[in-house]
Design an enzyme around this catalytic site. Structure first.
Site: not given
Length: 329
Positions: A210, A170, A54, A142
């Site tokens: 998150v 995550k 992002t 992640y």
């Protein structure tokens, strides 16, 4: 900040995967980044993840990433955990990003599965271990098979969880049942990587989220977590439901950085919604619909738009895209 302060929530409960503000010519705007970081912390975020997807990590360069970390750390001090993305399908490159982030003052690292290369489980383990070994910072893994092309297997989680600096994951798999089992098996703090799954992850022992939507509804997510922890699950659900249209608007089309920047501009938190190619800024039509969702959701006042917003469809959550939980970021 000394981390992890709490093994159950080493980076807090609500973190924003922060966009990287840019000027109209595409340069990183460090002043705007510092201002945005302070706003997000004021809005209830416990931490920020910089230079994730992002944050347009594929199109920002190493010196820029270092400057971004340093500027945000200086702006927020010890008020929040600052994690830096150290993700690459080149392990040596990921190590360089990790060590430079540590030198710039980051509190932790987000290390994504190497994308596109689709390494074996042994390759995943060795990659994660090599990056974790490169600094003294705590690491959040992640797992996002929708983008990386490979899922971290339970046995790999079990191995890497033994590393003293790997403290969290995550999870953007959408698989809450597996998360429940892995939380118990590994002892890692488990963060939802899908905004729509905050409550399901909390219900199976997750640490928090998150988030992209926390750019504009961070206070509500923080309240959801507070109510959940207090045992008032009904109230937590009621608050969470107020965020659903915003979640779908920012995530549903799979263009999280695009829509997050547009939402922040509508909110007055960003002057520009510039992105670097291959991402392009939201169109005026998309922005008009997004404003309608934000106004209907009480995120921005109707007076924030000089013209009347377009009418919302009966299902406001479907204004842009499809339900967010099916689109990884």
């Amino acid at each position: 900040m000394v981390l992890p302060a709490d093994s159950a929530r080493p980076f807090g409960a609500v973190l924003t995967a922060m966009v990287t503000p840019m000027t109209p010519d595409g340069a990183i705007d460090l002043k705007a980044a510092a201002k945005l970081a302070k706003k997000l912390i004021d809005d209830g975020n416990d931490g920020l993840v910089l230079s994730g997807t992002t944050g347009e990590s594929p199109v920002t360069h190493t010196p820029e990433k270092v400057e971004l970390v340093a500027a945000v750390v200086e702006a927020v001090g010890d008020r929040a955990a600052i994690l830096a993305g150290a993700g690459s399908n080149d392990t040596a490159h990921a190590i360089r990003m990790a060590t430079q982030a540590a030198d710039a003052g980051a509190d932790g690292l987000l290390v994504v599965s190497p994308y596109y290369s689709r390494p074996t489980q042994e390759g995943l383990y060795q990659h994660f271990a090599a990056v974790a070994d490169s600094t003294e910072l705590p690491v959040m893994l992640y797992d996002i098979p929708g983008r990386s092309g490979v899922r971290i297997a339970p046995e790999t989680f079990a191995r890497i969880a033994e590393h003293p600096l790997v403290v969290a994951n995550k999870d953007a798999t959408g698989d809450v049942w597996s998360a429940e089992q892995l939380i118990e098996a590994t002892g890692l703090a488990w963060y939802s990587g899908d905004d729509g799954l905050l409550l399901p992850f909390l219900s199976v022992g997750g640490a928090g989220i998150v988030s992209v939507s926390a750019h504009v509804v961070g206070q509500r997510f923080a309240e959801v977590v507070r109510l959940w922890d207090a045992g008032d699950h009904g109230a937590a659900l009621r608050v969470f439901r107020t965020t659903v249209p915003v979640i779908n608007a920012l995530n549903g089309a799979g263009a999280q950085a695009v829509m997050a920047k547009a939402a922040l501009q509508a909110q007055g938190a960003l002057e520009h919604r510039t992105l670097r190619l291959p991402n392009v800024a939201a169109t005026d039509h998309e922005v008009a619909h997004l404003r309608a969702v934000l106004i209907a959701g009480g995120v921005i006042p109707a007076s924030a738009h000089p013209m009347s917003p377009p009418e919302l469809p009966e299902d406001a959550s479907a204004v842009i895209g499809h339900p967010a939980i099916v689109t990884p970021r």
